[in-house]
Design a protein around this motif. Structure first.
Motif, PDB file in Angstrom:
ATOM      1  N   ALA A 129       0.761  -1.358  -0.028  1.00 55.48           N
ATOM      2  CA  ALA A 129      -0.106  -0.122   0.020  1.00 55.48           C
ATOM      3  C   ALA A 129       1.042   1.217   0.073  1.00 55.48           C
ATOM      4  O   ALA A 129       1.948   1.189   0.773  1.00 55.48           O
ATOM      5  N   ILE A 130       0.605   1.980  -0.940  1.00 56.15           N
ATOM      6  CA  ILE A 130       1.213   3.580  -0.740  1.00 56.15           C
ATOM      7  C   ILE A 130      -0.027   4.482  -0.314  1.00 56.15           C
ATOM      8  O   ILE A 130      -0.973   4.766  -0.760  1.00 56.15           O
ATOM      9  N   CYS A 131       0.292   4.669   1.079  1.00 54.22           N
ATOM     10  CA  CYS A 131      -0.566   5.782   1.590  1.00 54.22           C
ATOM     11  C   CYS A 131      -0.073   7.083   1.476  1.00 54.22           C
ATOM     12  O   CYS A 131       1.293   7.519   1.667  1.00 54.22           O
ATOM     13  N   GLN A 132      -0.785   8.194   1.114  1.00 48.35           N
ATOM     14  CA  GLN A 132      -0.257   9.416   0.818  1.00 48.35           C
ATOM     15  C   GLN A 132      -1.151  10.510   1.788  1.00 48.35           C
ATOM     16  O   GLN A 132      -2.268  10.497   1.844  1.00 48.35           O
ATOM     17  N   LEU A 133      -0.347  11.466   2.128  1.00 45.71           N
ATOM     18  CA  LEU A 133      -0.794  12.704   2.828  1.00 45.71           C
ATOM     19  C   LEU A 133      -0.317  13.934   2.132  1.00 45.71           C
ATOM     20  O   LEU A 133       0.947  14.057   1.840  1.00 45.71           O
ATOM     21  N   ASP A 134      -1.388  14.693   1.667  1.00 48.65           N
ATOM     22  CA  ASP A 134      -0.960  16.020   1.035  1.00 48.65           C
ATOM     23  C   ASP A 134      -0.921  17.278   2.051  1.00 48.65           C
ATOM     24  O   ASP A 134      -0.916  17.015   3.339  1.00 48.65           O
ATOM     25  N   ALA A 135      -0.531  18.514   1.674  1.00 46.27           N
ATOM     26  CA  ALA A 135      -0.322  19.237   2.279  1.00 46.27           C
ATOM     27  C   ALA A 135      -1.504  19.950   3.307  1.00 46.27           C
ATOM     28  O   ALA A 135      -1.365  20.818   4.257  1.00 46.27           O
ATOM     29  N   ALA A 136      -2.749  19.480   2.770  1.00 50.40           N
ATOM     30  CA  ALA A 136      -3.885  19.781   3.442  1.00 50.40           C
ATOM     31  C   ALA A 136      -4.398  18.857   4.397  1.00 50.40           C
ATOM     32  O   ALA A 136      -5.423  18.598   4.868  1.00 50.40           O
ATOM     33  N   ASN A 137      -3.538  17.865   4.500  1.00 50.63           N
ATOM     34  CA  ASN A 137      -3.836  16.487   5.597  1.00 50.63           C
ATOM     35  C   ASN A 137      -4.986  15.884   4.859  1.00 50.63           C
ATOM     36  O   ASN A 137      -5.728  15.070   5.809  1.00 50.63           O
ATOM     37  N   ASN A 138      -5.088  15.735   3.857  1.00 44.40           N
ATOM     38  CA  ASN A 138      -6.113  14.619   3.155  1.00 44.40           C
ATOM     39  C   ASN A 138      -5.171  13.444   3.054  1.00 44.40           C
ATOM     40  O   ASN A 138      -4.110  13.493   2.223  1.00 44.40           O
ATOM     41  N   ALA A 139      -5.904  12.362   2.942  1.00 51.42           N
ATOM     42  CA  ALA A 139      -5.036  11.069   3.353  1.00 51.42           C
ATOM     43  C   ALA A 139      -5.512  10.187   2.417  1.00 51.42           C
ATOM     44  O   ALA A 139      -7.091   9.803   2.460  1.00 51.42           O
ATOM     45  N   SER A 140      -4.923   9.211   1.825  1.00 54.09           N
ATOM     46  CA  SER A 140      -5.559   8.061   0.772  1.00 54.09           C
ATOM     47  C   SER A 140      -4.540   7.132   0.816  1.00 54.09           C
ATOM     48  O   SER A 140      -3.259   7.122   1.324  1.00 54.09           O
ATOM     49  N   ALA A 141      -5.102   5.887   0.549  1.00 55.44           N
ATOM     50  CA  ALA A 141      -4.287   4.561   0.385  1.00 55.44           C
ATOM     51  C   ALA A 141      -4.571   4.078  -0.878  1.00 55.44           C
ATOM     52  O   ALA A 141      -5.732   3.906  -1.285  1.00 55.44           O
ATOM     53  N   ASN A 142      -3.434   3.650  -1.493  1.00 53.03           N
ATOM     54  CA  ASN A 142      -3.577   2.864  -3.011  1.00 53.03           C
ATOM     55  C   ASN A 142      -3.038   1.560  -2.656  1.00 53.03           C
ATOM     56  O   ASN A 142      -1.839   1.210  -2.488  1.00 53.03           O
ATOM     57  N   TYR A 143      -3.842   0.315  -2.762  1.00 51.53           N
ATOM     58  CA  TYR A 143      -3.563  -1.060  -2.279  1.00 51.53           C
ATOM     59  C   TYR A 143      -3.238  -1.576  -3.495  1.00 51.53           C
ATOM     60  O   TYR A 143      -3.789  -1.337  -4.629  1.00 51.53           O
ATOM     61  N   ILE A 144      -2.151  -2.359  -3.837  1.00 48.73           N
ATOM     62  CA  ILE A 144      -1.665  -3.009  -4.694  1.00 48.73           C
ATOM     63  C   ILE A 144      -1.429  -4.472  -4.570  1.00 48.73           C
ATOM     64  O   ILE A 144      -0.800  -4.910  -3.612  1.00 48.73           O
ATOM     65  N   THR A 145      -1.929  -5.173  -5.232  1.00 52.35           N
ATOM     66  CA  THR A 145      -1.824  -6.714  -5.146  1.00 52.35           C
ATOM     67  C   THR A 145      -1.803  -7.473  -6.671  1.00 52.35           C
ATOM     68  O   THR A 145      -2.633  -6.967  -7.463  1.00 52.35           O
ATOM     69  N   PRO A 146      -1.050  -8.570  -6.882  1.00 50.06           N
ATOM     70  CA  PRO A 146      -0.350  -9.274  -6.103  1.00 50.06           C
ATOM     71  C   PRO A 146       1.206  -9.123  -6.148  1.00 50.06           C
ATOM     72  O   PRO A 146       1.804  -9.722  -5.471  1.00 50.06           O
ATOM     73  N   GLN A 147       1.500  -7.552  -6.643  1.00 56.70           N
ATOM     74  CA  GLN A 147       2.864  -7.395  -6.469  1.00 56.70           C
ATOM     75  C   GLN A 147       3.312  -7.209  -5.047  1.00 56.70           C
ATOM     76  O   GLN A 147       2.467  -6.449  -4.438  1.00 56.70           O
ATOM     77  N   LYS A 148       4.533  -7.274  -4.698  1.00 55.80           N
ATOM     78  CA  LYS A 148       5.048  -6.896  -3.366  1.00 55.80           C
ATOM     79  C   LYS A 148       6.119  -5.784  -3.558  1.00 55.80           C
ATOM     80  O   LYS A 148       7.067  -6.099  -4.465  1.00 55.80           O
ATOM     81  N   PHE A 149       6.136  -4.645  -3.093  1.00 52.33           N
ATOM     82  CA  PHE A 149       6.740  -3.568  -3.286  1.00 52.33           C
ATOM     83  C   PHE A 149       7.644  -3.272  -2.029  1.00 52.33           C
ATOM     84  O   PHE A 149       7.300  -3.447  -0.866  1.00 52.33           O
ATOM     85  N   HIS A 150       8.973  -2.884  -2.221  1.00 53.62           N
ATOM     86  CA  HIS A 150       9.713  -2.671  -1.183  1.00 53.62           C
ATOM     87  C   HIS A 150      10.271  -1.341  -0.863  1.00 53.62           C
ATOM     88  O   HIS A 150      10.925  -1.063   0.364  1.00 53.62           O
ATOM     89  N   SER A 151      10.312  -0.610  -1.921  1.00 45.53           N
ATOM     90  CA  SER A 151      11.010   0.749  -1.784  1.00 45.53           C
ATOM     91  C   SER A 151      10.236   1.696  -2.618  1.00 45.53           C
ATOM     92  O   SER A 151       9.408   1.289  -3.828  1.00 45.53           O
ATOM     93  N   VAL A 152      10.318   3.249  -2.294  1.00 49.85           N
ATOM     94  CA  VAL A 152       9.658   4.197  -2.922  1.00 49.85           C
ATOM     95  C   VAL A 152      10.545   5.483  -3.017  1.00 49.85           C
ATOM     96  O   VAL A 152      11.120   5.657  -2.199  1.00 49.85           O
ATOM     97  N   CYS A 153      10.344   6.162  -4.213  1.00 52.67           N
ATOM     98  CA  CYS A 153      10.961   7.433  -4.297  1.00 52.67           C
ATOM     99  C   CYS A 153      10.146   8.504  -4.836  1.00 52.67           C
ATOM    100  O   CYS A 153       9.146   8.081  -5.757  1.00 52.67           O
ATOM    101  N   PRO A 154      10.385   9.672  -4.700  1.00 60.28           N
ATOM    102  CA  PRO A 154       9.590  10.733  -5.404  1.00 60.28           C
ATOM    103  C   PRO A 154      10.143  10.998  -6.987  1.00 60.28           C
ATOM    104  O   PRO A 154      11.261  10.789  -7.247  1.00 60.28           O
ATOM    105  N   TRP A 155       9.246  11.392  -7.800  1.00 60.61           N
ATOM    106  CA  TRP A 155       9.356  11.528  -8.930  1.00 60.61           C
ATOM    107  C   TRP A 155       9.304  13.187  -9.173  1.00 60.61           C
ATOM    108  O   TRP A 155       8.217  13.712  -9.395  1.00 60.61           O
TER     109      TRP A 155
END
Length: 437
Positions: free
Chosen positions: A334-360
């Motif tokens: 899951a990539i959980c995101q929080l924006d500058a206005a404190n709005n939060a969301s989760a993006n669930y991803i399956t069946p892949q398993k992810f280990h690392s994240v970086c900004p673009w």
């Protein structure tokens, strides 16, 4: 007419690569069970991939959708890496020897033997570095620095004692075989160093207590002249602690934001609401804001924080987690995101398993690396403005309270020497395949 043809060619090229949209990709022929990814240039990233039989660094080019892979020698394990200019710094163990390594990107992937491994040794006989685990980089003029935290050991005639360390190692890239530095050990204090980050003017470490729910941060002044280190900083003698709602068993991660701002994350429970607690600071140690991403009490089992990234383009945090709840009994990323206005969301991803994240950084999206069902190096680019093949769920961002304060502790740094270890990766090329957009 030529202008119309050129425009059509650009549009078709963008659609062919698929890089302008959110989507899933994999790299043909590169097996992976663990990976780390970092942005490099506008359409390029560097990934490290490891499985039981092979490991290596990969230059990912999403223009021609091609990957150049540098397979590493057997026994070389990479725990973390960062990019400084055109140089990659990485740390881990090589056949059990703790090391810091570096290479120039154009040199390694261009077929030039520009790959260096330095075994790390403490000059004082009573201490030993065991395993550098997390790394950050900064520069002072032409001098490049790698700061690390990880596992160490204090050596006694009656038996060894496990320790944790913070280390600052520096060298001139024009003298690649030479390296020196200093390390500080926790000397049985409650600080268990987890992670480290560099801001514009400071290096900040984060530590937890192995037997409690407090965490500690130290902000070290960066040296201003060549040959210095963070341990010449008077600021580094002060640590900030926070104690209250945090899980004793949670790991603590830290990520730089913009300027001298940074953020920390760990798991927390507040009024029976469970989630990832994100705290934002202005270095050296001024708390700006603290929130919890409410993931529901059912998420307390099976969750693990992997990595957090901040994108200055849209002031958004992206927190990568592995989670059993609520999408799959077999686990999901899951990539959980929080924006500058404190709005939060989760993006669930399956069946892949992810280990690392970086900004673009150029468009506000993020890039994650992991493993697809076929066991190959997998990539997921998530653009918050574009939907793709994954499940989205809203989250609540709640204010988090705790007890904060400052305390002081001075430690003596130990000198670090290096033993240069030569090695040479082998280079192959691979295709990047679009799985889903």
């Amino acid at each position: 007419m030529k202008r119309i043809i050129l425009l059509a060619t650009i549009v078709l090229s963008t659609l062919a690569s698929g890089w302008g949209q959110s989507g899933f990709y994999h790299v043909e022929g590169i097996p992976s069970r663990f990976s780390i990814v970092r942005e490099y240039l506008q359409n390029q990233a560097i990934a490290y991939s490891q499985d039981p039989t092979t490991s290596g660094f990969c230059l990912l080019d999403f223009g021609p959708m091609a990957a150049t892979y540098a397979e590493l020698p057997s026994g070389l394990v990479v725990n973390d890496f960062e990019i400084l200019g055109n140089v990659v710094y990485f740390c881990g163990t090589y056949s059990g020897i703790p090391y810091l390594g570096h290479f120039k990107i154009a040199g390694l992937f261009g077929g030039v033997d520009d790959f260096y491994i330095h075994g790390l040794m403490i000059r004082t006989p009573g201490y030993a570095i065991v395993n550098p685990e997390k790394l950050a980089v900064y520069s002072v003029g032409s001098e490049y620095h790698a700061v690390m935290v990880g596992a160490g050991r204090q050596l006694f005639p009656t038996g060894d004692v496990d320790e944790r360390f913070v280390m600052d190692v520096y060298h001139d890239p024009n003298l690649p075989t030479q390296l020196t530095g200093l390390a500080v050990f926790n000397d049985s204090d409650p600080e268990y160093f987890y992670d480290i980050a560099a801001t514009d003017n400071y290096v900040v470490s984060i530590a937890g207590k192995e037997d409690g729910n407090a965490h500690y941060m130290r902000a070290f002044d960066k040296p201003t002249v060549a040959g210095g280190s963070i341990f010449g900083s008077s600021t580094g003698d002060v640590y900030y602690y926070s104690q209250g709602d945090y899980f004793p068993v949670s790991k603590f991660l830290i990520c730089p934001m913009s300027g001298d701002d940074f953020a920390t994350v760990c798991y927390s429970e507040n009024n029976s609401l469970f989630g990832a607690a994100i705290s934002m600071f202005h270095a050296p140690l001024a708390l700006q804001n603290r929130v919890i991403l409410d993931q529901g009490t059912a998420a307390t089992s099976g969750c693990d924080i992997k990595e957090m990234a901040f994108n200055p383009q849209n002031s958004t945090f992206s927190l990568l987690q592995s989670m059993d709840y609520p999408i799959s009994a077999n686990g999901a990323s899951a990539i959980c995101q929080l924006d500058a206005a404190n709005n939060a969301s989760a993006n669930y991803i399956t069946p892949q398993k992810f280990h690392s994240v970086c900004p673009w950084a150029n468009d506000g999206s993020v890039l994650a690396s992991g493993t697809n069902p076929a066991g190959l190096l997998s990539l997921f680019r998530h653009n918050p403005t574009a939907r793709t093949c994954h499940t989205e769920t809203p989250l609540r961002a709640l204010h988090l309270s705790s007890q904060d304060g400052e305390s002081k502790k001075r430690r003596s740094p130990q000198s670090v020497d290096s033993q240069f270890l030569t090695t040479a990766p082998s280079i192959t090329t691979h295709r990047i395949i679009i799985d889903c957009q």
